[in-house]
Every structure is written in C-alpha cells, then in structure tokens.
Design a protein around this motif. Structure first.
Motif, PDB file in Angstrom:
ATOM      1  N   UNK A 141     -10.412 -10.574  -4.542  1.00 34.34           N
ATOM      2  CA  UNK A 141      -9.242  -9.863  -3.884  1.00 34.34           C
ATOM      3  C   UNK A 141      -8.491  -9.165  -3.990  1.00 34.34           C
ATOM      4  N   UNK A 142      -7.605  -8.895  -3.736  1.00 34.22           N
ATOM      5  CA  UNK A 142      -7.259  -7.232  -3.591  1.00 34.22           C
ATOM      6  C   UNK A 142      -5.971  -7.209  -4.092  1.00 34.22           C
ATOM      7  N   UNK A 143      -5.535  -6.435  -5.178  1.00 32.58           N
ATOM      8  CA  UNK A 143      -4.070  -5.997  -5.486  1.00 32.58           C
ATOM      9  C   UNK A 143      -3.394  -4.688  -5.680  1.00 32.58           C
ATOM     10  N   UNK A 144      -2.717  -4.333  -4.760  1.00 33.42           N
ATOM     11  CA  UNK A 144      -2.260  -2.351  -4.912  1.00 33.42           C
ATOM     12  C   UNK A 144      -3.378  -1.988  -4.961  1.00 33.42           C
ATOM     13  N   UNK A 145      -4.724  -2.324  -3.878  1.00 32.45           N
ATOM     14  CA  UNK A 145      -5.679  -1.076  -3.673  1.00 32.45           C
ATOM     15  C   UNK A 145      -6.671  -1.140  -4.944  1.00 32.45           C
ATOM     16  N   UNK A 188     -14.285  -4.493  -9.210  1.00 30.63           N
ATOM     17  CA  UNK A 188     -15.244  -4.514  -7.802  1.00 30.63           C
ATOM     18  C   UNK A 188     -14.644  -3.046  -7.297  1.00 30.63           C
ATOM     19  N   UNK A 189     -13.112  -2.335  -7.594  1.00 32.51           N
ATOM     20  CA  UNK A 189     -13.343  -1.137  -6.827  1.00 32.51           C
ATOM     21  C   UNK A 189     -11.729  -0.772  -7.601  1.00 32.51           C
ATOM     22  N   UNK A 203      -9.697  -0.560   1.308  1.00 29.74           N
ATOM     23  CA  UNK A 203      -8.396  -0.990   0.023  1.00 29.74           C
ATOM     24  C   UNK A 203      -7.522   0.004  -0.024  1.00 29.74           C
ATOM     25  N   UNK A 204      -7.492   0.991   0.480  1.00 27.03           N
ATOM     26  CA  UNK A 204      -7.634   2.725   0.349  1.00 27.03           C
ATOM     27  C   UNK A 204      -8.014   3.142  -0.593  1.00 27.03           C
ATOM     28  N   UNK A 205      -7.829   4.924  -1.303  1.00 24.28           N
ATOM     29  CA  UNK A 205      -8.675   5.717  -1.410  1.00 24.28           C
ATOM     30  C   UNK A 205      -8.921   4.952  -2.806  1.00 24.28           C
ATOM     31  N   UNK A 206     -10.481   4.948  -3.655  1.00 24.72           N
ATOM     32  CA  UNK A 206     -10.689   4.374  -4.576  1.00 24.72           C
ATOM     33  C   UNK A 206     -12.128   4.764  -5.246  1.00 24.72           C
TER      34      UNK A 206
END
Length: 511
Positions: A141-145, A188-189, A203-206
C-alpha cells in the motif's frame, strides 16, 4: 555426470535439517547470495560469507553442475548516502569505489567471479515492476509517496527465522512509522528526500527499500523459484524473511528450495561488525598474512558454526599451508632429476598399491567431508596429511632404489601430487603461481609480521654461525629462540643454515 553418483547434503535453514540437494533442473543449479552494501572496505565477516559460498560454488562445479551464481551489490542505501555526505562525495562514486575494492579482495582470496554481479542502481525497472505487482495483488500500500508491504497478507511470515509475527521488530533499518497498518510492515519504496539519489516511479520520486532489491534481481537473473539462496546468519531476519514475503506475493510460483546461512566471525566473543567498531578489514589482515592463510582460517570451521578470530589461528593456518606447499615444492625438486627418465618410460611403470590406497583414501575422505554439508573443518588433515608424509618419506628413498622400483615410485608420487593439488583447487587454496612463488610470498608476510627484512635474518644467521665457531652456544641458542618467538625457525641442513616460517613460540592468543 559426477553429481548423479554423489549426494550432496546441505543444511536447509527453512526445514532445520540436512537435505539431499535435488536441483529443479537436472544438472543445473541457480544460486543467489546476498552481497555487500558498498560504503567501506569489507571486513573478515564479509570475507567468511564470500569464501563459504565460493566453496559451495567450486564444489558444485567439481560435481559437474552448471551453476548460475548471482551475487549482488547494494549501491543504493542509507549507509552509503550517510558516508558520502560525510566525505562530501557523490554516493555512486563512493559505492562504485568500494564495489571495485571488494573485487580486489575477492581476487586475493581466490574467490571465483559469480556469473552475474548486479547492482541495485541498474535494476530500477525490475524493482518498480515487482512493487507494482505486489500492490496490484493487495499485498502493498502507498502512503504519501512511500510504499509498504502488508505483513498481514503473508500467512507464512516468520517460518524461516522462527520469529513469530507478534514478536517481530518493526521495520528493518528504520524507526517505527505511525502510518503503517502493522508496525512490522516494511518499506518497498521510500519517497525522495532532499539531496538523495532518487528515481521516477508511479508513486513519485524515490528509491527502493533494502529487501525488494534482492527479490527483483533473483527473479530477473534466475527465476521466481530457484535452488539455493545464501547469506550470513544475520540476514535470516528480517532480510530473507521479507524477501520470501515479497517474492511469493509478486510471483505465484515464488520460492527457494534450500536456504543456507553462514555463521558469524566473532572477536572477543562478540560478532564482528562495523556498527560495533570491532572489525578487521580483509585488506588490514592481508598486509601481514598471506590471503591463502586467511582463506584457510575462514574455512577452518564448518561454515554454519561461529568462527572466533585470533592471530594465533591465522598463524596456525599459515603454518599448515606452508607445510603443504613446502612438501609439494620438495616433491617438484625431488622429481626434477628423473623427468627425462620418466618421459622415456612412456607410461609403462605402474603406481604402487600403497600409493593407490593413499590416493583413494585422500579422495574419499575429502568427498565424504564435502558431501556432508561442506564440512571444511580439518579438511587438510587425516588422509591428506598421510599423503604429504608419504611424499616426504619417499623422496629420501629414490636414490637408493633399483630403476624399475624407482620408476614405479616416481609415477606414484606424480599421481599423489595431482590428487593433492585437485583438493587444493576445489577448496580455492591453489593459485596460478608456482609452489616456489607462493612460499616466497608467505615468507615475506612472515618477515612483515616480525618487522624484519631478509638481510636482518641473514645477519643473525651469520652471527649465530660465528657464535658456534667460538663455542658461544648460549648466544647461538638465544638467537634461535628470539627468532622462534617472532615466527622464524632456523634449520641447520648440512653446513648451511636456512630459515622458514613457524608458529611463534609466544604468539598472542588474540589481537
């Protein structure tokens, strides 16, 4: 094929028992080993992992397997970024430098190059694709990038390490994050931070989390399910546990058949680690000790057992290897006058029954130890030592023998040398250098440890000769004793005095 005749048993951490190695594809092995995070010179704990799995790789090749061996470099990580910032340099310049330094150390330790040595920074597409699949399957799941793996979606989590989910520490290299659905969920990211390396993603830069890297690269270079995964015992949890969760979430047929873990190197009863600042680098050790002696030491206990570092152990390994190579050099010298006669014989002479028995025992003992979970402890003892003793005893007999009897012994000695060399080669203790050159290098390391030069030894030998001529036997004995303390033995052979390395009579038990 040899591998079909001999059953290799390996201790599988997942099942906690030794199991016969049965490859997924007959005759082929897929092997993945977690490599280093490249931000500093590697220490001998890293060397132990490298040597342990190099022995496995070499032995699989010896058995006739075709091995696809993958060992990664982590070149994107918090520790790399922190060190690069401290140094005021680009993180990739730093990691690239220490990847190359690691390969220099591996060459010195006689570790074969793996089939593939992927770097995380070159596999972002594979990593991002795997994370997308994990999210699609509702396991991430994604949270703020940031992207987290949902541990609750992994029913077998903890099976490898024996860690119950409710007892697991939150995260792996980071503090607890209140945004997680479960405190044990892991990254994961990671969303980009200012002045840190980053890549474009859905999910944006990372940049990736630590664990996903190995899952993505093992699937890419091997397959979702492969034969053997190795690494240090400290990687069982959370790294390997998280790898299993990720790969099984992303790939329906994901998994590893055999999990292998090497034991720690300890110093003063503590695990050697950079975080504890109690480590010794490979480079630091090989200034004073031959890399082959370090390799021998790293193999002196079964790979799963802890290994206690001490300089006296390194001295023992140096002495053991010096004896092996000195015996083989003496044999080479002893056979030299008879090479022409052996060539003229044209292979008519036969080995003696005793020599055949010595060779058979040496080979069978070696294979029995290696087939039993690569038990390299005391590997060059027993039948191997018997072979060396036979060589030494035989060299003095050659001149006194009749031609036919001598030719049979010469042929026997050649075959014993070949068998002894093969054992060294499989263990990675054999190099392209001549026996004489290896002995010369080992003598130079002895001088380095003693803080002496060759000219110092020769001067003391002359002083001792003079003392003996003058019947100053106390001084003569004193010189010999002083050198023995420094690991140098004087040997009187006829009218000549020579020196060779020996175990220091008062070596420190640890340093």
């Amino acid at each position: 094929m040899e591998s079909e005749k001999m059953e290799l048993k390996l201790y599988n951490t997942m099942t906690q028992q030794k199991e016969v190695l049965i490859p997924i594809n007959p005759g082929k092995i897929g092997l993945y080993v977690c490599g280093i995070t490249a931000y500093d010179f590697s220490h001998i704990g890293h060397a132990r992992a490298a040597v342990s799995f190099d022995v496995l790789y070499r032995y699989l090749l010896h058995l006739g397997y075709e091995v696809n061996f993958v060992r990664n470099f982590t070149d994107v990580d918090d520790k790399i970024i922190k060190r690069a910032n401290e140094n005021g340099e680009n993180p990739f310049d730093l990691s690239n430098r220490f990847c190359e330094e690691y390969l220099v150390d591996m060459g010195a330790l006689q570790c074969l190059l793996p089939t593939h040595q992927p770097r995380v920074s070159k596999h972002m597409d594979h990593i991002i694709k795997m994370i997308e699949t994990i999210i699609e399957k509702d396991c991430g799941y994604v949270v703020e990038g940031d992207v987290f793996f949902s541990i609750d979606k992994s029913p077998n989590y903890g099976k490898l390490s024996g860690q119950l989910l409710e007892h697991t520490r939150a995260g792996e290299r980071v503090d607890v994050d209140a945004r997680k659905r479960n405190p044990a969920d892991f990254a994961l990211w990671k969303a980009a931070k200012p002045d840190e390396p980053s890549w474009e993603s859905p999910w944006g830069l990372g940049r990736p989390g630590w664990h996903i890297e190995c899952s993505a690269m093992s699937v890419h270079y091997l397959s979702p399910r492969f034969d053997i995964h190795g690494g240090g015992a400290d990687l069982k949890f959370p790294h390997h546990e998280n790898e299993i969760a990720q790969t099984c979430a992303a790939c329906e047929d994901g998994g590893v058949n055999y999990w292998l873990h090497n034991g720690h190197v300890t110093i003063n009863n503590e695990k050697m680690a950079k975080s504890k600042k109690n480590f010794k680098t490979i480079r630091e050790i090989t200034v004073s000790y031959h890399p082959l002696a370090l390799r021998h030491f790293l193999m002196s206990a079964q790979y799963r057992s802890p290994l206690s570092f001490s300089e006296s152990q390194l001295e023992s390994s140096s002495e053991a290897l010096y004896y092996v190579y000195q015996t083989l050099q003496d044999l080479e010298d002893g056979l030299l006058p008879y090479r022409e006669a052996m060539s003229e014989d044209g292979g008519k002479a036969q080995q003696t029954a005793e020599a055949k028995d010595i060779i058979n025992k040496m080979k069978s003992e070696f294979e029995a130890k290696m087939l039993d979970d690569l038990n390299t402890a005391h590997i060059l003892t027993g039948a191997y030592q018997d072979a060396l003793k036979f060589i030494n005893a035989s060299l003095g007999k050659l001149k006194k023998m009749q031609k036919k009897q001598r030719m049979s012994l010469l042929v026997s000695l050649v075959e014993i040398e070949k068998a002894a060399r093969e054992v060294l080669d499989v263990l990675g203790l054999f190099t392209t250098l001549s026996y004489a050159d290896i002995l010369k290098e080992m003598k130079q390391k002895t001088l380095t440890r003693a803080g002496l030069g060759e000219e110092d030894i020769l001067r003391l030998i002359e002083e001792r000769i003079t003392a003996r001529k003058n019947k100053e036997f106390a001084r003569s004995d004193e010189i010999r004793a002083e050198l023995t303390i420094q690991g140098i033995a004087l040997m009187d052979i006829g009218n000549e005095t020579v020196w060779r390395p020996c175990f220091p009579s008062q070596a420190n038990s640890s340093n």
